[in-house]
Write an enzyme that holds these catalytic residues in place. Structure first.
Site, PDB file in Angstrom:
ATOM      1  N   ASP A  98       6.650  -0.354  10.512  1.00  0.00           N
ATOM      2  CA  ASP A  98       6.897  -0.583   9.096  1.00  0.00           C
ATOM      3  C   ASP A  98       7.802  -1.813   8.955  1.00  0.00           C
ATOM      4  O   ASP A  98       7.503  -2.861   9.503  1.00  0.00           O
ATOM      5  CB  ASP A  98       7.483   0.689   8.468  1.00  0.00           C
ATOM      6  CG  ASP A  98       7.697   0.605   6.975  1.00  0.00           C
ATOM      7  OD1 ASP A  98       6.712   0.725   6.223  1.00  0.00           O
ATOM      8  OD2 ASP A  98       8.858   0.411   6.557  1.00  0.00           O
ATOM      9  N   HIS A 290       0.420   6.488   7.832  1.00  0.00           N
ATOM     10  CA  HIS A 290       1.456   5.468   8.011  1.00  0.00           C
ATOM     11  C   HIS A 290       2.445   5.790   9.118  1.00  0.00           C
ATOM     12  O   HIS A 290       2.934   4.890   9.800  1.00  0.00           O
ATOM     13  CB  HIS A 290       2.210   5.283   6.689  1.00  0.00           C
ATOM     14  CG  HIS A 290       3.242   4.200   6.732  1.00  0.00           C
ATOM     15  ND1 HIS A 290       2.908   2.875   6.922  1.00  0.00           N
ATOM     16  CD2 HIS A 290       4.593   4.249   6.622  1.00  0.00           C
ATOM     17  CE1 HIS A 290       4.022   2.141   6.915  1.00  0.00           C
ATOM     18  NE2 HIS A 290       5.044   2.944   6.742  1.00  0.00           N
TER      19      HIS A 290
END
Length: 313
Positions: A98, A290
């Site tokens: 991320d 994610h």
């Protein structure tokens, strides 16, 4: 082993460390902690590596400066270099997820001599744009909600996310998966971030209640401002790095993501290959969202270890 390390510029980082051998630094994103790498630390240590996962600046047990400017990309990459120095190492492999991927990619551009290799997870390498990032938002999103623009408003998202850390973290960790109903880019209907996240009745199989509780306790104590301040430096990061216009990553690189990660819709990974001069692989893990290194640790660990073994040959 968990301990705190003070870098040369006076920042304290809480780190989890396992193993001995070549150094691998694991950099988390938002809203995460060094704890996000709990499945990678023992696997890397067992394979003969010194694996270190810090709580990054603004998070957990690490320093949380008050000034927004203290969270720009030069400070964030500097913290990782400071950590490598404090550990007594010359070079390391840096793995980032991320926002941590953005830190890792920028480390490869700004300090290539200190990296043996770089792996980005979830967020592909993105070349420097031709103009200030925020200048594109009005035309791209017009009257739509865009979470990064929402994060720019002082105190607004900070208060919203901190009002109920359990609801925030449950929504974050149970969401951010293509087709799950998350609308962090969508109609501007008055909702903030938390109300746009899914809130399923049960946790996914990869996340236990005890693991969720760990995140909740940490963010209840620290709040979310430190992490949000990373986003508040997006324009500043562009202004600070004109030398990166057209820059390529020369060190060996790897990209790993969940095939159902919505970030890939916003930033397709196929565009990065032209800028990664020694790309060793792009691994997309089926049915993973994610939080790929937590959702599918076995596949992620296998990809990391194959990449690391290739660096030793």
């Amino acid at each position: 082993m968990e301990r705190t390390i003070e870098t040369a510029d006076g920042i304290t980082l809480r780190v989890a460390e396992e193993g001995s051998g070549p150094l691998v630094v694991l950099v988390h994103g938002f809203p995460e902690l060094g704890y996000s790498w709990r499945h990678q630390l023992p696997a890397l240590a067992a394979a003969g590596y010194r694996a270190v996962a810090p709580d990054m600046r603004g998070y957990g047990g690490s320093s949380r400066p008050e000034r927004v400017e203290d969270y720009d990309i030069l400070h964030l990459t500097g913290d990782v270099i400071g950590l490598i120095d404090a550990l007594g190492e010359e070079r390391a492999v840096v793995v980032g997820h991320d926002w941590g991927a953005s830190v890792a990619w920028n480390l490869a551009l700004l300090h290539p001599q200190r990296l043996l290799g770089v792996c980005g997870m979830s967020v592909p390498f993105t070349p420097r744009g031709r103009r200030l990032p925020s200048s594109a938002w009005p035309e791209r999103f017009a009257d739509r909600f865009f979470y990064i623009r929402h994060f720019q408003r002082p105190g607004v998202a900070d208060t919203e996310l901190a009002a109920d850390p359990a609801r925030t973290m449950r929504g974050m960790l149970c969401g951010l998966r293509a087709g799950d109903g998350t609308t962090l880019i969508g109609p501007d209907d008055g909702r903030g971030v938390v109300d746009r996240l899914p809130h399923p009745p049960s946790l996914p199989g990869w996340l236990s209640q005890a693991e969720l509780d760990h995140y909740v306790a940490e963010f209840a104590r620290t709040g979310f401002t430190g992490g949000i301040n990373w986003y508040r430096n997006i324009d500043r990061n562009w202004e600070l790095t004109p030398q990166l216009d057209g820059a390529h990553v020369g060190v060996p690189s790897l990209f790993v993501a969940g095939a159902a990660d919505p970030v890939l819709w916003m930033t397709p990974p196929d565009r990065q290959a032209a800028y990664l001069d020694d790309l060793r692989g792009q691994v997309l893990i089926d049915d993973a969202g994610h939080w790929v290194q937590q959702e599918r640790p076995d596949e992620v660990n296998a990809a990391l270890l194959e990449f690391l073994r290739g660096l030793r040959r």
